[in-house]
Design an enzyme around this catalytic site. Structure first.
Site, PDB file in Angstrom:
ATOM      1  N   ASP A 128     -24.345   1.853  92.752  1.00 53.19           N
ATOM      2  CA  ASP A 128     -24.197   0.640  91.944  1.00 53.19           C
ATOM      3  C   ASP A 128     -22.946  -0.162  92.290  1.00 53.19           C
ATOM      4  OD1 ASP A 128     -22.547   2.635  90.931  1.00 53.19           O
ATOM      5  OD2 ASP A 128     -23.591   2.794  89.029  1.00 53.19           O
ATOM      6  N   ASP A 132     -23.714   7.871  77.328  1.00 52.42           N
ATOM      7  CA  ASP A 132     -24.989   7.466  76.728  1.00 52.42           C
ATOM      8  C   ASP A 132     -26.183   7.933  77.566  1.00 52.42           C
ATOM      9  OD1 ASP A 132     -24.729   5.836  78.933  1.00 52.42           O
ATOM     10  OD2 ASP A 132     -24.796   3.939  77.831  1.00 52.42           O
ATOM     11  N   HIS A 174     -26.530   7.362  80.864  1.00 47.30           N
ATOM     12  CA  HIS A 174     -26.877   6.520  82.017  1.00 47.30           C
ATOM     13  C   HIS A 174     -26.661   7.259  83.339  1.00 47.30           C
ATOM     14  CE1 HIS A 174     -22.549   4.785  81.882  1.00 47.30           C
ATOM     15  NE2 HIS A 174     -22.631   5.416  83.017  1.00 47.30           N
ATOM     16  N   GLU A 232     -28.961   1.944  82.025  1.00 46.44           N
ATOM     17  CA  GLU A 232     -28.556   2.151  80.639  1.00 46.44           C
ATOM     18  C   GLU A 232     -29.765   2.518  79.778  1.00 46.44           C
ATOM     19  OE1 GLU A 232     -25.546   2.326  79.986  1.00 46.44           O
ATOM     20  OE2 GLU A 232     -24.342   0.600  80.563  1.00 46.44           O
TER      21      GLU A 232
HETATM   22  C1  F6R Z   1     -20.943   5.288  89.008  1.00 41.41           C
HETATM   23  C2  F6R Z   1     -22.091   5.754  88.249  1.00 41.41           C
HETATM   24  C3  F6R Z   1     -21.976   6.131  86.815  1.00 41.41           C
HETATM   25  C4  F6R Z   1     -20.989   7.278  86.589  1.00 41.41           C
HETATM   26  C5  F6R Z   1     -20.867   7.597  85.096  1.00 41.41           C
HETATM   27  C6  F6R Z   1     -19.843   8.690  84.834  1.00 41.41           C
HETATM   28  O1  F6R Z   1     -21.309   4.949  90.320  1.00 41.41           O
HETATM   29  O2  F6R Z   1     -23.148   5.786  88.801  1.00 41.41           O
HETATM   30  O3  F6R Z   1     -23.240   6.475  86.326  1.00 41.41           O
HETATM   31  O4  F6R Z   1     -21.430   8.403  87.284  1.00 41.41           O
HETATM   32  O5  F6R Z   1     -20.505   6.446  84.402  1.00 41.41           O
HETATM   33  O6  F6R Z   1     -18.580   8.217  85.209  1.00 41.41           O
HETATM   34  P1  F6R Z   1     -17.300   9.166  85.188  1.00 41.41           P
HETATM   35  O7  F6R Z   1     -17.467  10.134  86.300  1.00 41.41           O
HETATM   36  O8  F6R Z   1     -16.148   8.239  85.415  1.00 41.41           O
HETATM   37  O9  F6R Z   1     -17.289   9.826  83.838  1.00 41.41           O
END
Ligand code: F6R
Length: 246
Positions: A70, A139, A141, A146
Site C-alpha cells: 500500500d 481493526d 485491516h 479497512e
Molecule cells: C502497512 C500495512 C498495514 C500494517 C498495519 C500494522 O503496509 O499494510 O496493514 O501492517 O497497520 O501496522 P504496525 O506494524 O505499525 O502495527
C-alpha cells in the site's frame, strides 16, 4: 482451508529472525521470487535481519522482485512518511534488490484506477506473489483494506478509518497531516499469494489476533479472510499470543 503454522517467539528481534528464516528459504528455493511487503513498525526487526543476512552472504536479493501492499494517496517518494520512502530507508537502500524490481503503488497517480490495474498486471506478469508479509491493524485491516461490508478484490483506493489515522499519526506532526485515503492491494491480491507470513507483536494486538484467526470470517474483520488461505505462518510474541488462548 486454513493451514495455520504458529511460531511463538519471545521478542520482536526473535520474530524478525523467525520471519527471515521463511524469506531466506523461499529465496533459496526461487532466487527470482516475488515478495509482497508491508510497512509499519512490526516488520522493522525483519528488515534489519534481512539486511544483516545479505551482508553475511546468506541471502542474495539481486534477482528478487517485490511489490508493496500500500501507499498513502497524495504522498510521493520523497515525502518522509510515504511508504516508498519507508521501504527505501528500511530495506531497499541496504540490499542488492534492483530498483526496477521494486514496486509500490504510486501515491501521486492522477488516474488511480489505471495505476491500480497496471499494478495488478505487473504482479501477474511476474508470476504472482510467492511470499506475502502482513501485519495487522487494530481493526483487523490487512494492507489498508479497512472493515467494510464486502471484501474488495483488486488493488484500489480506500478511505482510511479514524482508527487507522489515529494509529498512524505517531509518524506525522499532527492528525491533520495524516492522509485520509490510500491505495492498497485488494483482499484478492493478498489471498492469491502462494504463502503468507503474518507478524504480530504486542499485547494491544492480542484481541484482534483472536478475532482474525478464531472469529467469524467477515469483511468487518478483513484479516479473517486468512482463515481461507491454505498456507499461513503466524509469528507472534508472547504478548500477542495471549489472543491464541482466549
Ligand atoms: C502497512 C500495512 C498495514 C500494517 C498495519 C500494522 O503496509 O499494510 O496493514 O501492517 O497497520 O501496522 P504496525 O506494524 O505499525 O502495527
Amino acid at each position: 482451508m486454513l493451514h495455520l503454522n504458529i511460531v511463538n517467539v519471545e521478542t520482536p528481534e526473535e520474530m524478525g529472525k523467525a520471519a527471515a528464516d521463511v524469506f531466506e528459504a523461499v529465496i533459496h528455493a526461487k532466487p527470482a521470487c516475488v515478495m509482497g511487503l508491508a510497512t509499519g513498525s512490526t516488520p522493522l526487526p525483519l528488515y534489519r535481519e534481512l539486511i544483516a543476512r545479505e551482508k553475511a552472504g546468506l541471502i542474495d536479493f539481486s534477482r528478487v522482485r517485490s511489490a508493496n501492499l500500500d501507499e498513502y494517496k497524495g504522498l510521493g517518494p520523497d515525502h518522509p512518511q510515504s511508504y516508498r520512502r519507508f521501504m527505501q530507508e528500511n530495506l531497499f537502500d541496504h540490499i542488492s534488490i534492483k530498483p526496477e524490481n521494486t514496486i509500490v503503488p504510486d501515491g501521486l497517480a492522477t488516474d488511480i484506477p489505471a495505476m491500480c490495474e497496471a499494478y495488478e498486471r505487473k504482479i501477474e506478469d511476474w508470476g504472482g506473489v510467492d511470499i506475502q508479509l502482513l501485519g495487522i491493524g487494530h481493526d483487523g485491516h490487512i494492507g489498508f483494506n479497512e472493515p467494510c461490508d464486502y471484501f474488495p478484490v483488486m488493488t484500489h483506493e480506500v478511505q482510511l478509518t479514524a482508527m487507522t489515522r489515529e494509529a498512524n499519526k505517531r509518524f506525522f506532526s499532527s492528525i491533520d497531516e495524516v492522509p485520509t485515503s490510500a491505495i492498497t492491494m485488494g483482499i484478492g491480491t493478498v489471498m492469491a499469494a502462494k504463502r503468507i507470513v503474518m507478524i504480530i507483536t504486542g499485547a494491544d494486538k492480542a484481541e484482534i489476533l483472536h478475532k482474525v484467526f478464531f472469529g467469524p470470517v467477515t469483511p468487518e474483520v478483513p484479516g479473517s479472510i486468512l482463515q481461507f488461505h491454505p498456507d499461513v505462518t503466524l509469528i507472534c510474541d508472547a504478548a500477542a499470543a495471549a489472543g491464541l488462548h482466549k
